[in-house]
Design an enzyme around this catalytic site. Structure first.
Site, mmCIF file in Angstrom:
data_model
loop_
_atom_site.group_PDB
_atom_site.id
_atom_site.type_symbol
_atom_site.label_atom_id
_atom_site.label_comp_id
_atom_site.label_asym_id
_atom_site.label_seq_id
_atom_site.Cartn_x
_atom_site.Cartn_y
_atom_site.Cartn_z
ATOM 1 N N GLU A 8 0.814 -1.226 0.000
ATOM 2 C CA GLU A 8 0.000 0.000 0.000
ATOM 3 C C GLU A 8 0.841 1.267 0.000
ATOM 4 O O GLU A 8 0.419 2.296 -0.502
ATOM 5 C CB GLU A 8 -0.940 0.017 1.212
ATOM 6 C CG GLU A 8 -1.997 1.094 1.122
ATOM 7 C CD GLU A 8 -3.252 0.770 1.911
ATOM 8 O OE1 GLU A 8 -3.906 1.713 2.358
ATOM 9 O OE2 GLU A 8 -3.604 -0.410 2.065
ATOM 10 N N ASP A 104 -3.013 -3.082 3.079
ATOM 11 C CA ASP A 104 -3.527 -3.245 4.447
ATOM 12 C C ASP A 104 -4.622 -4.301 4.486
ATOM 13 O O ASP A 104 -5.485 -4.357 3.605
ATOM 14 C CB ASP A 104 -4.099 -1.917 4.966
ATOM 15 C CG ASP A 104 -2.989 -0.914 5.261
ATOM 16 O OD1 ASP A 104 -1.816 -1.304 5.225
ATOM 17 O OD2 ASP A 104 -3.305 0.260 5.520
ATOM 18 N N TYR A 309 -0.374 -2.892 13.470
ATOM 19 C CA TYR A 309 -1.259 -2.133 12.571
ATOM 20 C C TYR A 309 -2.206 -1.220 13.356
ATOM 21 O O TYR A 309 -2.905 -1.668 14.262
ATOM 22 C CB TYR A 309 -2.066 -3.134 11.734
ATOM 23 C CG TYR A 309 -2.941 -2.506 10.680
ATOM 24 C CD1 TYR A 309 -2.380 -1.895 9.569
ATOM 25 C CD2 TYR A 309 -4.329 -2.520 10.792
ATOM 26 C CE1 TYR A 309 -3.183 -1.321 8.589
ATOM 27 C CE2 TYR A 309 -5.133 -1.947 9.828
ATOM 28 C CZ TYR A 309 -4.549 -1.350 8.727
ATOM 29 O OH TYR A 309 -5.344 -0.772 7.768
#
Length: 730
Positions: A8, A104, A309
């Protein structure tokens, strides 16, 4: 044949490339023997604007609404078109046999990669990398168990449905309101209910009428006792006469201790952080906005690789993470955490359902430290603050509960007053800490005492003791209105908007609870920022206030768009699409019908919009009067003509503090020089400010300080005092 990995962001791509031993830099990618790693820059492809479909959509006209393009087009975002072309070039290389999506792991991440593939027309086989942290270990383990990309087709369908539904409702309703009332008005199914919550809170504050209340505290036997109403169980009364009568009655009496209650109690550590909880705490403790916290977290995740994350809505970890906990503890065993983490590493770990539960882990587990070794000196002060919050919360759940003995004393004063026998009750509380447990992780103890009843050190007291009343004091106070929203409390309300629902639909309330309320953990910060930048709300200190523009918008917007129930309905259906139990086409057909009804309602509206912030200054571009508006960090003049869009910054909030009242000052440009101005009246030219700061020794940068400290570490300790101690024989 090689596999093309799509990350990403460039930073994540570099990490993946290093682990996969890809070292050759080519245009927009990094190549190795088995893999080629490329990257997006967030979204490279998005839904086309209305004017891409038809020339008649270029001008904002009510008669062409609603716009219902079918099928909806994808376009390359011009700003990042160069990277899209680089990715496309790699996609169609003859030696690329399959695609690995490494964006993600979530609904939006799936959309980023799939839209690139769809726009490029790439039909090669897809694999999916699904990981929650970007450490070398996580990447290696993720590539060892890649999933078939088709497994996530329903998640992609849900992502597309969300994007197209927001386009159809948001763009059509925004254009309709703007055309109808000739003002820049925007709305959406998340931002409008959020604004409505702020308006409702302000109505509650305006309607609030404070009431004076009274209480009674007496001193007896070196203990402070508090009067308790036997009917309500509360510690206050709205009758002044009643409390004064009780006060005069007990003043010359004795307290008779009726009961001594002792109870062993445990308090467990608060749960691990999800993004919303972290944003809330960061706002309350450090004043960081939701957007600032997310950006800092992103750096700790991508650049430092010390936290997992950030965009997660779970406060639990899975059983698969438990085996890695000791590695994570060793990684954080530095600086202030060395002793705290070290004591846990040496013992068997105690885990429980309060933070380990596979059923409560969604796409990602809670935010916790990674196995990456930490270098605190490489972090900024803001990064240190956020990192500290996460690490201490992680450590606290691994420590035993806080244990204490709660002692509650109950006493009465028996006698006669007001012509009849009376019995007035008094209570006192205290506690003895038995085991500090997880509270040792935190420097200070934060306890919220029960209203009117404070904890105190209690002497030894037995039931039946009679204690003479030494002093009686009437206490008083006023009921307080609900507090204005801050970013912290607004995030809480967005996460749990059930109390703002007009209907009592239990199913909708349950759906909102299950799907995380209004917006997602990833989008709430942007929604709050958009409400500020659209001048629908403003900051006064830390408090959020709705603007006149925001109030008028809520009067003009269709009722449906103001309700959290709309989001509940959508999220329930999007969740069903992601699980494969609802077809995307059926949902979007419902949205198109709803959009038509919405636009018809706006067209029939009979409200009016009035600018009450018009200034005498003319726009230099079009000559129309400018509007005075207050953004989140600046005061501006903006042209009232939406098509013109000219803006001028009058003043912006600086980080410089006033030397008198220590509040943040504004920077205002006057002539050729900027000037600092404070609300207390202090004014200072920029040149004078710089001279003062240099004199105070503030000209030293953080890098200079770090360089100096490193030099000190290398210098040998050689003092006469140290030498004398070294020779001392004990």
């Amino acid at each position: 044949m090689k596999a093309l990995v799509i990350a990403e962001k460039p930073s994540v791509a570099r990490d993946i490339a290093r682990v996969l031993k890809c070292t050759k830099n080519i245009s927009g990618a990094i190549e190795g023997e088995k893999y080629v790693v490329t990257w997006a820059l967030g979204h490279l492809v998005t839904l086309a604007d209305p004017e891409e479909y038809s020339k008649e959509y270029k001008e904002w006209k009510m008669e062409v609404l609603p716009m219902m393009p079918k099928p909806m087009k994808l376009i390359v975002i011009q700003k990042t078109a160069k990277q899209y072309r680089a990715v496309k070039e790699q996609l169609f290389r003859k030696d690329i046999g399959e695609i690995v999506i490494a964006t993600d792991a979530g609904r939006e991440g799936e959309l980023v990669a799939r839209w690139i593939l769809e726009k490029a027309g790439c039909k090669k086989p897809i694999k999916r990398l699904w990981i929650s942290s970007v450490t070398d270990k996580a990447i290696r383990e993720g590539f060892a168990k890649l999933c078939d990309g088709r497994k996530y087709n329903d998640l992609y369908a849900a992502a597309v449905s969300r994007a197209e539904a927001d386009w159809l409702v948001g763009i059509n309703a925004t254009r309709a309101l703007t055309c109808k009332y000739n003002a820049q008005l925007s709305c959406g199914r998340v931002q409008t209910p959020t604004l409505a919550m702020i308006a409702k809170r302000e109505e509650e504050i305006r309607a609030f009428r404070p009431q004076e209340y009274y209480g009674l505290q007496v001193q007896a036997g070196k203990i402070q006792w508090t009067w308790q109403d036997q009917k309500s169980g509360g510690f206050r009364s709205f009758s002044k006469e009643r409390i004064e009568t009780i006060s005069s009655f007990v003043s010359n009496e004795k307290l008779s201790v009726k009961k001594v209650e002792k109870a062993a109690k445990k308090k467990y550590a608060p749960g691990l952080y999800d993004l919303t909880e972290l944003q809330r705490d960061a706002n309350q403790k450090f004043g960081f906005s939701a957007k600032e916290t997310l950006n800092i977290m992103q750096r700790l995740y991508e650049n430092h690789k010390v936290l997992t994350y950030p965009r997660t809505d779970s406060r639990y970890i899975g059983t698969d993470i438990v085996d890695t906990i000791k590695d994570r503890l060793r990684a954080i065993s530095v600086g202030p955490y060395k002793k705290l983490a070290g004591s846990l590493v040496m013992k068997p770990l105690r885990t429980n359902k309060s933070f380990v539960d596979d059923k409560k882990v969604s796409d990602h587990h809670a935010i916790i430290p990674t196995e990456q070794y930490v270098q605190l000196e490489h972090m900024t002060s803001e990064e240190r603050k956020i990192y500290d919050l996460v690490v201490r919360r992680f450590l606290s759940v691994l420590y035993p509960p806080f244990e204490y003995e709660q002692t509650t004393l109950h006493a009465v004063v028996l006698g006669e007053h007001a012509g009849k026998n009376s019995e007035e009750h008094f209570v006192a509380k205290g506690k003895i800490v038995k085991e500090a447990g997880w509270k040792t992780v935190y420097d200070c103890e934060e306890e919220e005492a029960e209203e009117g009843l404070k904890e105190q050190s209690l002497p030894t007291i037995e039931a039946g003791d009679r204690l003479p009343v030494e002093r009686a004091a009437v206490t008083r106070g006023k009921t307080k209105p609900p507090a204005h929203f801050t970013e912290a409390t607004l995030l809480s309300a967005m996460e749990n908007p059930v109390r703002y629902m007009e209907s009592r639909d239990q199913k909708a309330a349950r759906t909102l609870g299950e799907t995380g309320g209004l917006g997602t953990v990833a989008t709430r910060a942007d929604i709050i920022d958009k409400l500020f930048s659209s001048f629908l709300m403003e900051l006064k200190g830390k408090e959020i206030h709705i603007t006149s523009k925001g109030k008028q918008l809520l009067e003009l917007v269709p009722e449906d768009l103001k309700k959290p129930e709309l989001t509940a309905d959508w999220e329930g259906k999007l969740s069903a699409i992601a699980k494969g139990s609802l077809r995307k086409e059926k949902f979007l057909e419902e949205i198109r019908n709803y959009t038509e009804e919405l636009i018809e309602e706006i067209k029939k509206g009979d409200g009016k919009f009035r600018h009450d912030n018009v200034t005498n200054k003319k726009c230099p571009e079009c000559g129309k009067p400018m509007l005075a508006v207050k953004g989140k960090n600046a005061r501006m003049l903006v042209c009232q003509d939406r098509a013109c869009g000219h803006k001028e910054v009058i003043a912006r909030i600086s980080n410089a503090r006033c030397p008198n009242c220590h509040k943040k000052m504004e920077i205002i440009k006057k002539g050729d020089e900027e000037q600092f101005v404070c609300a207390c009246g202090h004014k200072e030219k920029m040149s004078a400010f710089k001279a003062r700061r240099a004199k105070e020794g503030a000209g030293v940068s953080k890098k200079d300080v770090q360089r100096y400290l490193k030099q000190q570490k290398d210098e040998p300790v050689n003092t006469a005092f140290a030498d004398a101690f070294a020779k001392l024989k004990l």
